[in-house]
Write an enzyme that holds these catalytic residues in place. Structure first.
Site, mmCIF file in Angstrom:
data_model
loop_
_atom_site.group_PDB
_atom_site.id
_atom_site.type_symbol
_atom_site.label_atom_id
_atom_site.label_comp_id
_atom_site.label_asym_id
_atom_site.label_seq_id
_atom_site.Cartn_x
_atom_site.Cartn_y
_atom_site.Cartn_z
ATOM 1 N N PRO A 1 -8.193 1.841 -0.111
ATOM 2 C CG PRO A 1 -9.455 -0.291 -0.064
ATOM 3 C CD PRO A 1 -9.324 1.348 -0.243
ATOM 4 C CG ASN A 2 -4.831 -2.837 1.867
ATOM 5 O OD1 ASN A 2 -4.510 -2.695 3.114
ATOM 6 N ND2 ASN A 2 -5.864 -3.268 1.294
ATOM 7 N NE ARG B 1 3.814 -7.653 4.623
ATOM 8 C CZ ARG B 1 4.471 -7.422 5.730
ATOM 9 N NH1 ARG B 1 5.687 -6.633 5.495
ATOM 10 N NH2 ARG B 1 4.272 -7.917 6.943
ATOM 11 C CE1 TYR C 1 -0.178 -1.698 -6.408
ATOM 12 C CE2 TYR C 1 0.293 -3.359 -4.645
ATOM 13 C CZ TYR C 1 -0.477 -2.898 -5.666
ATOM 14 O OH TYR C 1 -1.512 -3.592 -5.850
ATOM 15 C CG ASN D 1 -5.159 4.297 -6.590
ATOM 16 O OD1 ASN D 1 -5.850 3.592 -6.861
ATOM 17 N ND2 ASN D 1 -3.845 3.904 -6.462
ATOM 18 C CB ALA E 1 -9.320 -3.422 -3.243
ATOM 19 C CD GLU F 1 -10.376 4.082 -12.812
ATOM 20 O OE1 GLU F 1 -10.533 4.526 -13.810
ATOM 21 O OE2 GLU F 1 -10.315 3.058 -12.220
ATOM 22 C CG HIS G 1 -5.752 2.267 -10.906
ATOM 23 N ND1 HIS G 1 -6.205 1.624 -9.928
ATOM 24 C CD2 HIS G 1 -6.652 2.397 -11.818
ATOM 25 C CE1 HIS G 1 -7.599 1.734 -9.911
ATOM 26 N NE2 HIS G 1 -7.669 2.043 -11.186
ATOM 27 N NE ARG H 1 -1.244 -6.226 -10.088
ATOM 28 C CZ ARG H 1 -1.391 -5.585 -9.022
ATOM 29 N NH1 ARG H 1 -1.842 -4.326 -8.844
ATOM 30 N NH2 ARG H 1 -1.365 -6.348 -8.029
HETATM 31 O O1 CA2 Z 1 -2.314 -0.124 -8.908
HETATM 32 C C1 CA2 Z 1 -3.044 0.685 -8.135
HETATM 33 O O2 CA2 Z 1 -2.917 1.734 -7.674
HETATM 34 C C2 CA2 Z 1 -4.081 -0.103 -7.192
HETATM 35 O O3 CA2 Z 1 -5.229 0.784 -7.104
HETATM 36 C C3 CA2 Z 1 -3.473 -0.608 -6.006
HETATM 37 C C4 CA2 Z 1 -4.473 -1.509 -5.172
HETATM 38 C C5 CA2 Z 1 -4.969 -2.771 -5.965
HETATM 39 O O4 CA2 Z 1 -6.005 -3.366 -5.471
HETATM 40 C C6 CA2 Z 1 -5.466 -2.189 -7.353
HETATM 41 O O5 CA2 Z 1 -6.054 -3.127 -8.164
HETATM 42 C C7 CA2 Z 1 -4.504 -1.355 -8.212
HETATM 43 C C8 CA2 Z 1 -3.853 -1.985 -3.842
HETATM 44 C C9 CA2 Z 1 -3.342 -0.880 -3.156
HETATM 45 C C10 CA2 Z 1 -2.010 -1.055 -2.410
HETATM 46 O O6 CA2 Z 1 -1.974 -2.428 -1.587
HETATM 47 C C11 CA2 Z 1 -0.806 -2.535 -1.130
HETATM 48 C C12 CA2 Z 1 -0.768 -3.916 -0.840
HETATM 49 C C13 CA2 Z 1 0.443 -4.313 -0.082
HETATM 50 C C14 CA2 Z 1 1.450 -3.523 0.307
HETATM 51 C C15 CA2 Z 1 1.371 -1.962 -0.060
HETATM 52 C C16 CA2 Z 1 0.268 -1.875 -1.028
#
Ligand code: CA2
Length: 144
Positions: free
Chosen positions: A9-10, A17, A22, A73, A76, A97, A99, A106
């Site tokens: 997700p995301n 953002r 990221y 990946n 969340a 896996e 990230h 974090r």
């Molecule tokens: O660092 C990573 O790749 C994560 O898997 C990214 C996840 C986060 O929940 C993990 O803890 C670590 C978040 C995905 C992307 O989220 C975004 C949020 C806002 C804008 C762009 C991407």
């Protein structure tokens, strides 16, 4: 060799953002990086992104007998999903896996990974390069 690359997700919001965490590149950029590297490595890849836990479980189940390796990946869902962990255990496909950020530096809740309880390798904090490192690991160990 065929590798399934799953993003949770995301990840489709990359570059839109939180560029400080990221980066500025988009999900489409990530797909290009992975596809170009796969061509260079002479492997095939399927790219899959979903915001839905059940869809990710379905995709992992469908990979049985098709994929020689999984790069995932879970975003969340990393920190919450026993369902994704169980799906990986069920299909027994070698899994790495990844990230983008360094989850270990974090918030404390990001230090817990259910998928990491099955994955044979976890790569965190190397940005998009982490996906390449995961593909190289799987190719070296299981490539054909
Ligand atoms: O660092 C990573 O790749 C994560 O898997 C990214 C996840 C986060 O929940 C993990 O803890 C670590 C978040 C995905 C992307 O989220 C975004 C949020 C806002 C804008 C762009 C991407």
């Amino acid at each position: 060799m065929h590798i399934l690359v799953i993003n949770g997700p995301n990840i489709n919001m990359l570059g839109i953002r939180e560029p400080d965490i990221y980066g500025k590149s988009t999900y489409a950029d990530l797909c290009d990086v992975i596809k170009n590297k796969a061509d260079e490595m002479n492997i095939t890849v399927e790219l899959f992104q979903s915001n839905h836990e059940g869809s990710i479980v379905d995709k992992i189940q469908e990979a049985l007998g098709k994929a020689d390796g999984i790069v995932i990946n879970p975003a969340a869902y990393t920190h919450t999903s026993v369902a994704i962990l169980d799906a990986l255990k069920a299909v027994q496909i070698p899994t790495c896996e990844v990230h983008i950020s360094d989850v270990n530096t974090r918030e404390d809740f990001r230090k817990i990974s259910y998928v990491g309880m099955y994955a044979e390798k976890t790569i965190a904090g190397y940005g998009f390069d982490g996906y390449i490192m995961a593909m190289e690991y799987l190719k070296e160990k299981y490539g054909k």
